[in-house]
Structure formats: C-alpha cells, structure tokens
Design a protein around this motif. Structure first.
Motif, PDB file in Angstrom:
ATOM      1  N   TRP A 114      36.543  39.821  35.125  1.00  0.00           N
ATOM      2  CA  TRP A 114      35.947  40.428  33.948  1.00  0.00           C
ATOM      3  C   TRP A 114      36.999  40.749  32.882  1.00  0.00           C
ATOM      4  CZ3 TRP A 114      32.071  44.726  35.923  1.00  0.00           C
ATOM      5  CH2 TRP A 114      30.961  44.099  36.496  1.00  0.00           C
ATOM      6  N   SER A 115      36.627  40.566  31.649  1.00  0.00           N
ATOM      7  CA  SER A 115      37.465  41.014  30.535  1.00  0.00           C
ATOM      8  C   SER A 115      37.184  42.502  30.295  1.00  0.00           C
ATOM      9  CB  SER A 115      37.120  40.215  29.275  1.00  0.00           C
ATOM     10  OG  SER A 115      35.782  40.509  28.856  1.00  0.00           O
ATOM     11  N   GLU A 116      37.944  43.090  29.354  1.00  0.00           N
ATOM     12  CA  GLU A 116      37.695  44.494  29.005  1.00  0.00           C
ATOM     13  C   GLU A 116      36.297  44.665  28.432  1.00  0.00           C
ATOM     14  OE1 GLU A 116      40.808  46.155  26.596  1.00  0.00           O
ATOM     15  OE2 GLU A 116      42.367  45.151  27.765  1.00  0.00           O
ATOM     16  N   ASP A 117      35.835  43.667  27.675  1.00  0.00           N
ATOM     17  CA  ASP A 117      34.483  43.734  27.111  1.00  0.00           C
ATOM     18  C   ASP A 117      33.421  43.658  28.209  1.00  0.00           C
ATOM     19  OD1 ASP A 117      35.352  44.005  24.512  1.00  0.00           O
ATOM     20  OD2 ASP A 117      35.293  41.851  24.089  1.00  0.00           O
ATOM     21  N   ASP A 118      33.681  42.843  29.244  1.00  0.00           N
ATOM     22  CA  ASP A 118      32.740  42.767  30.366  1.00  0.00           C
ATOM     23  C   ASP A 118      32.617  44.126  31.054  1.00  0.00           C
ATOM     24  OD1 ASP A 118      32.186  40.044  30.032  1.00  0.00           O
ATOM     25  OD2 ASP A 118      33.920  39.457  31.240  1.00  0.00           O
ATOM     26  N   VAL A 119      33.757  44.800  31.219  1.00  0.00           N
ATOM     27  CA  VAL A 119      33.747  46.140  31.834  1.00  0.00           C
ATOM     28  C   VAL A 119      32.955  47.109  30.961  1.00  0.00           C
ATOM     29  CG1 VAL A 119      35.164  48.107  32.527  1.00  0.00           C
ATOM     30  CG2 VAL A 119      35.903  45.782  33.088  1.00  0.00           C
ATOM     31  N   SER A 120      33.142  47.028  29.657  1.00  0.00           N
ATOM     32  CA  SER A 120      32.406  47.901  28.733  1.00  0.00           C
ATOM     33  C   SER A 120      30.907  47.649  28.824  1.00  0.00           C
ATOM     34  CB  SER A 120      32.881  47.680  27.294  1.00  0.00           C
ATOM     35  OG  SER A 120      34.246  48.036  27.144  1.00  0.00           O
ATOM     36  N   ASN A 121      30.521  46.375  28.888  1.00  0.00           N
ATOM     37  CA  ASN A 121      29.108  46.040  29.007  1.00  0.00           C
ATOM     38  C   ASN A 121      28.518  46.571  30.314  1.00  0.00           C
ATOM     39  OD1 ASN A 121      29.160  44.695  26.548  1.00  0.00           O
ATOM     40  ND2 ASN A 121      29.606  42.709  27.476  1.00  0.00           N
ATOM     41  N   LYS A 130      38.571  51.450  27.429  1.00  0.00           N
ATOM     42  CA  LYS A 130      39.203  50.540  26.467  1.00  0.00           C
ATOM     43  C   LYS A 130      40.605  51.009  26.101  1.00  0.00           C
ATOM     44  CE  LYS A 130      35.468  48.038  24.189  1.00  0.00           C
ATOM     45  NZ  LYS A 130      34.863  47.672  22.902  1.00  0.00           N
ATOM     46  N   MET A 131      40.754  52.316  25.925  1.00  0.00           N
ATOM     47  CA  MET A 131      42.051  52.876  25.563  1.00  0.00           C
ATOM     48  C   MET A 131      43.101  52.577  26.631  1.00  0.00           C
ATOM     49  SD  MET A 131      42.843  56.880  24.743  1.00  0.00           S
ATOM     50  CE  MET A 131      41.238  56.956  23.942  1.00  0.00           C
ATOM     51  N   ASN A 132      42.644  52.471  27.887  1.00  0.00           N
ATOM     52  CA  ASN A 132      43.557  52.212  28.999  1.00  0.00           C
ATOM     53  C   ASN A 132      43.541  50.757  29.454  1.00  0.00           C
ATOM     54  OD1 ASN A 132      44.693  54.991  30.191  1.00  0.00           O
ATOM     55  ND2 ASN A 132      42.625  55.342  29.388  1.00  0.00           N
ATOM     56  N   ASN A 133      42.897  49.890  28.633  1.00  0.00           N
ATOM     57  CA  ASN A 133      42.885  48.442  28.901  1.00  0.00           C
ATOM     58  C   ASN A 133      42.409  48.104  30.317  1.00  0.00           C
ATOM     59  OD1 ASN A 133      45.839  48.845  27.153  1.00  0.00           O
ATOM     60  ND2 ASN A 133      44.160  47.619  26.283  1.00  0.00           N
ATOM     61  N   ILE A 134      41.267  48.680  30.701  1.00  0.00           N
ATOM     62  CA  ILE A 134      40.723  48.438  32.032  1.00  0.00           C
ATOM     63  C   ILE A 134      39.887  47.159  32.027  1.00  0.00           C
ATOM     64  CG2 ILE A 134      39.301  49.360  33.901  1.00  0.00           C
ATOM     65  CD1 ILE A 134      41.845  50.933  33.416  1.00  0.00           C
ATOM     66  N   ASP A 135      40.402  46.120  32.679  1.00  0.00           N
ATOM     67  CA  ASP A 135      39.636  44.891  32.853  1.00  0.00           C
ATOM     68  C   ASP A 135      39.091  44.864  34.287  1.00  0.00           C
ATOM     69  OD1 ASP A 135      41.823  44.340  34.435  1.00  0.00           O
ATOM     70  OD2 ASP A 135      42.609  42.743  33.137  1.00  0.00           O
ATOM     71  N   GLY A 136      38.543  43.724  34.720  1.00  0.00           N
ATOM     72  CA  GLY A 136      37.939  43.648  36.042  1.00  0.00           C
ATOM     73  C   GLY A 136      38.900  43.936  37.171  1.00  0.00           C
ATOM     74  N   ARG A 137      40.107  43.369  37.083  1.00  0.00           N
ATOM     75  CA  ARG A 137      41.090  43.577  38.149  1.00  0.00           C
ATOM     76  C   ARG A 137      41.491  45.047  38.244  1.00  0.00           C
ATOM     77  NH1 ARG A 137      44.210  40.147  40.993  1.00  0.00           N
ATOM     78  NH2 ARG A 137      43.523  38.383  39.722  1.00  0.00           N
ATOM     79  N   GLU A 138      41.708  45.681  37.088  1.00  0.00           N
ATOM     80  CA  GLU A 138      42.060  47.099  37.080  1.00  0.00           C
ATOM     81  C   GLU A 138      40.890  47.951  37.603  1.00  0.00           C
ATOM     82  OE1 GLU A 138      44.856  48.632  36.373  1.00  0.00           O
ATOM     83  OE2 GLU A 138      45.952  46.789  35.928  1.00  0.00           O
ATOM     84  N   LEU A 139      39.674  47.558  37.257  1.00  0.00           N
ATOM     85  CA  LEU A 139      38.498  48.307  37.697  1.00  0.00           C
ATOM     86  C   LEU A 139      38.414  48.359  39.216  1.00  0.00           C
ATOM     87  CD1 LEU A 139      35.767  49.683  36.893  1.00  0.00           C
ATOM     88  CD2 LEU A 139      34.735  47.414  37.009  1.00  0.00           C
TER      89      LEU A 139
END
Length: 429
Positions: free
Chosen positions: A331-338, A353-362
């Motif tokens: 997932w991208s950061e936008d995917d996480v936001s969605n 978003k401020m912490n740049n959480i993408d799928g891997r970070e999630l």
C-alpha cells in the motif's frame, strides 16, 4: 442461485462439524456421535451412527482417499474409522489427555494432526497410528488447523488469536496475532494464486474469529527460499463472531458461518458477497464444500445440517479479475489513508501522513510505536471519563503521561463488540 435441497435433522444436540468425501458426508455433534450419509440421496449409511466417544465430538475429517474418517472429542481421543464398514481402525489418545478440538489429515494421507484445549499439537503417523512428534502453542486452546496444499507444512489457530505455521518436522516457522479475540477456524484454498512470483506457488489461507472478521493470507514455502506469509485483506459481512470458513474445491468461492445465524458465500477473486443464506435458526458452527460437485453443507446449533446446491450462474459470477488484490505491505500512503477513512478513522489520516505511514510501516506498528512515534495513546477508556479529563485542560495520556498530539477520541470497536456480545449472551442465559 443457491437452492436448499435437503435438511438432515438426525442429531439431537448441536452440530459441531461436517465434512465431505467424494461419496459421503460426515457430521458430528455434542450428542457424542458421528453420522454418515450417501451423497447420492442423503440417506444414512447402514452402520451409522458411529459410536465410541464418551463426550462431545468436536471435529471430523476424511483422508484424501475417503477410505478413513477421523473424529476427535472432549474425551481426549482421536479415532480413525473405516468408511467402508464403520469399524474402528485406531484410538489415539492425546498425550496430555486434554480435550481434542481439531484433527486434519495431510494431503498425502501419511500424517494426521490433532490439536487440544491445552495447546498441544500432535503429529501422528496415519499408517502405524503411532505418535510421531508433539509440540504446543504458547497460549490458549488449539481450535483450528489446515494443511498447506503441497503438504510440507500446516497452520494452527488458537483461542488467543495466534496463527502458527509448522513444518513437517514440527518446527515452528512463524507465529503472529491474526484475530484479537481468538481464532475459530482456518482453511487453505487447494488452488494456487495465479501469477506467482519468482516461479513460486502461492496459496490463499482464510482465517476467521471472534472479532467478526475473515482474513485472507497468502502463503508460500520452498526449502531453498524459505517460508513467507502475507496478510492480504479482510472480508466483512457478518455482524457477530465467525465460527467457520471453507474454500470451494476450485478455489473460486469461500463460505463462512456465524453466530449471527447466517452463511455468506464470497467470490474469492473479487471478494464480493455472492449469496447470504439465513435458514438456520441458531449459530452456524460449520460449513464445507464437496470436493467434486457444487454442494455445500452447513451445520448449526439448531441441530440440523443443510445441504445447498449451486447452479452454473454462481460459477459465472466468480470470474478471475484482471489484477490481483494488492497486498497490504504494498500500500502507498494514500492507500493507508483510504483504509483509515473506510474504517471510520478519518481523524488519524493527518497523523499517519505526517509520519509517512505506508503499508509496510502499517504492518510494523506496535502499541509502543503508536505512543512514542505517532503520539497515539493506544489505551481504552470510558468515553465520559476521558472527555472529563480533557475538559479539565489535561493534554497528556492518563496511562503514559505523554503529551497527546490530538484530543480527538477514537472508538474501540473491537472492545465494544466484545462487550455487546457478552451482554447478549448474559441476557440469553
């Protein structure tokens, strides 16, 4: 269309499990018996019911050839039956004597796994009926088991919510929390996922639990490259704990049964709901597809087993999509936001978003990282008490004393569902 073509009502207590071979249907129940039916007309075979167990029978399963049926019980035994005549081939006692909750044959019929309430898991030699190896999970009862289709590993699920992967030497390869409130069932699709990477074969695993969710995982294993398990997606539709799940033989459908008394059939490619069946009057405890015809069996605490038949229209609905569903780690950061918005967590979007959480970070987030890095408290409080705390100009966590980056409260839906379920069960008593 799905048509209810037969209802079996021979058990006199809750039905716990049902299983198909190419010619027979087996059911077992709290009434201590196992019953066998011909698929041709759903009449009971002459030597049914099978009686040996002294307490409730929790699970039954056929060997891949269909010549042997295994059953396991609160009495601490796993029994092997000859399906030609109903004779007992072996009685295998769990070393600890603990109630046996689940049993499964390996794809090549050489081994049988039995899992017990004390967390022990035993690998039996299905030819000699001798104990081969024994191990145990860290916490909880072992309530679910499924073999990887190539046969060189299997997965167990516990009442504490852990999915554990074992190899054929009973070495624990991996364990992770899959369902917060406990796992109830798991099943592998027998068909590989199209478009495997690096020439590997990937298979889908479904797990379900007390959190009302069905989760889809993708798993691969090769001795040279090792083992890999990825979370793929979560299926919704049930409003109460999901007690059973099973893939169709061709892998195109997944069925689930729930405390909400419903059965849901999903298209595994699109993950859309194809059918919702509501004929059972109490909790649906088990479901199984026949191996070579489009039949589905569902069992319930209403003491019945329903037999359903699918038509070709259902098959046509289950089409292979152009693109496989994206893994969470991609997932991208936008995917996480969605995803946050879809889960009703819009207030956390800016923080993520401020912490740049993408799928891997999630997937790597823990309670500590939520508190330390994202400044999300991670604890649960009574809403009124927390609002009172904030109204007194408090801007720190009551538990950690760390400064809160936001005073917006997020509902703990999992805890709320657990409380609602407890209240409902208390009122029923």
């Amino acid at each position: 269309m799905v048509e209810l073509i037969h209802t079996l009502a021979d058990h006199n207590d809750d039905v716990n499990c049902c299983a198909f071979s190419s010619s027979l249907l087996a059911t077992c129940a709290l009434d201590k018996t196992i019953r066998l039916y011909f698929l041709s007309d759903f009449t009971e075979v002459p030597y049914s019911p099978l009686k040996f167990h002294t307490y409730a029978v929790h699970c039954c399963c056929f060997s891949p050839s269909g010549h042997i049926l295994a059953s396991c019980s609160t009495d601490g035994t796993t029994v092997l039956w000859d399906t030609q005549n109903g004779q007992i081939l072996a009685v295998m006692e769990q070393p600890s004597g603990s109630p046996v909750r689940v049993c499964r044959f390996s794809p090549d019929s050489t081994c049988l796994v039995s899992g017990a309430s004390d967390g022990t898991v035993v690998l039996w030699n299905a030819q000699s009926y001798k104990l081969h190896r024994c191990a145990s999970v860290k916490d909880g009862s072992l309530v679910a088991c499924a073999f990887f289709p190539p046969g060189n590993l299997f997965v167990t699920g516990s009442s504490c919510g852990d999915l554990t992967v074992w190899d054929d030497k009973m070495r624990c390869l991996h364990s992770e929390k899959a369902h917060d409130l406990g796992i109830t069932c798991c099943d592998f699709s027998s068909q590989p996922v199209p478009g495997g990477e690096r020439g590997l074969q990937f298979f889908q695993l479904a797990s379900c639990g007390q959190d009302c969710q069905i989760k889809i995982w993708v798993i691969s294993f090769i001795h040279i490259l090792g083992f890999e398990l990825k979370y793929k997606s979560t299926l919704t539709g049930h409003c109460a704990p999901v007690l059973a799940c099973a893939f169709s033989h061709d892998g195109q459908m997944l069925v689930s049964g729930s405390v909400d008394k419903s059965v849901i059939v999903y298209d595994t490619n699109t993950e859309n709901i194809l059918h919702t069946l509501t004929q059972h009057t109490r909790y649906v405890t088990t479901c199984a597809f026949a191996p070579n015809i489009l039949l589905l069996a569902t069992g319930s605490m209403d003491k019945t087993v329903n037999i359903w038949q699918f038509d070709t229209e259902t098959l046509c609905q289950a089409k292979i999509p152009d693109q496989p569903k994206q893994f969470t780690e991609n997932w991208s950061e936008d995917d996480v936001s969605n995803w946050l918005c879809a889960e009703g967590l819009e207030d956390l979007v800016d923080i993520f978003k401020m912490n740049n959480i993408d799928g891997r970070e999630l997937l790597n987030l823990t309670k500590e990282s939520l508190a330390d890095d994202l400044k999300i408290d991670g604890y649960s409080y009574e809403k009124e008490a927390m609002e009172n705390w904030i109204s007194r100009k408090k801007r720190t966590s009551p538990m950690t004393n760390l400064v809160l980056s936001s005073v917006i409260l997020t509902p703990n839906r999992t805890l709320k569902m657990a409380i609602d379920r407890w209240l409902s069960e208390t009122h029923q008593k």
